[in-house]
Design a protein around this motif. Sequence first.
Motif, PDB file in Angstrom:
ATOM      1  N   GLN A   1       0.825  -1.203   0.000  1.00  0.00           N
ATOM      2  CA  GLN A   1       0.000   0.000   0.000  1.00  0.00           C
ATOM      3  C   GLN A   1       0.863   1.258   0.000  1.00  0.00           C
ATOM      4  O   GLN A   1       1.894   1.316   0.672  1.00  0.00           O
ATOM      5  CB  GLN A   1      -0.899   0.021   1.238  1.00  0.00           C
ATOM      6  CG  GLN A   1      -1.816  -1.180   1.322  1.00  0.00           C
ATOM      7  CD  GLN A   1      -2.778  -1.111   2.489  1.00  0.00           C
ATOM      8  OE1 GLN A   1      -2.631  -0.286   3.394  1.00  0.00           O
ATOM      9  NE2 GLN A   1      -3.780  -1.966   2.484  1.00  0.00           N
TER      10      GLN A   1
ATOM     11  N   ILE B   1       0.075   5.181   0.813  1.00  0.00           N
ATOM     12  CA  ILE B   1      -0.934   6.073   1.381  1.00  0.00           C
ATOM     13  C   ILE B   1      -0.576   7.505   0.995  1.00  0.00           C
ATOM     14  O   ILE B   1       0.532   7.974   1.275  1.00  0.00           O
ATOM     15  CB  ILE B   1      -1.007   5.927   2.919  1.00  0.00           C
ATOM     16  CG1 ILE B   1      -1.123   4.446   3.336  1.00  0.00           C
ATOM     17  CG2 ILE B   1      -2.141   6.762   3.493  1.00  0.00           C
ATOM     18  CD1 ILE B   1      -2.334   3.722   2.822  1.00  0.00           C
TER      19      ILE B   1
ATOM     20  N   ALA C   1      -5.530   5.365  -0.562  1.00  0.00           N
ATOM     21  CA  ALA C   1      -4.651   4.196  -0.489  1.00  0.00           C
ATOM     22  C   ALA C   1      -4.567   3.600  -1.894  1.00  0.00           C
ATOM     23  O   ALA C   1      -5.585   3.182  -2.455  1.00  0.00           O
ATOM     24  CB  ALA C   1      -5.180   3.175   0.504  1.00  0.00           C
TER      25      ALA C   1
END
Length: 157
Positions: free
Chosen positions: A61, A63, A70
Amino acid sequence: MNLTLPPPTLEHLCDLAVTITAPVEVGLTPAGFRRMIPITGGTVTGPRVNGKVLAGGADFQLILAGGTQAHLDARYVIELDDGSRVFVQNTALRVASLENSQRIMNGQPVNPDEVYFRCQPKLEATAPQWAWLSESQFIGNGRRAPDGVFMSFYRVC
């Protein structure tokens, strides 16, 4: 002359219930905040595909946008009921309010209606009878829960 083609239709492929474990917080990089969520297993059920998600995959992921976006890149293997295996690379975008994003990152439940979670799974089949999985485009939607990720995949016809 009208150059607009008719929109594609969608065919429900399957639903996935993916189990996960605690995230590995990589931290802040020049690209953004990175996390890795280990995938421990799961189930695949549907009108066209049934099987299980094998342990050993992960969701990487990134962010961004102050924590509200995300960008997801999950890679894992599905073992179909006939023993064939399918490699999955699923990119996704999850957008939520800062409050809901923090709740998700802390493993707390959120109302799925308040989260935009869409994905583009790419499937690579190993057996000839499943070659059509490698020759099709798919889209899906998802829902993140404290103990897993739930997704529905659709073939674009």
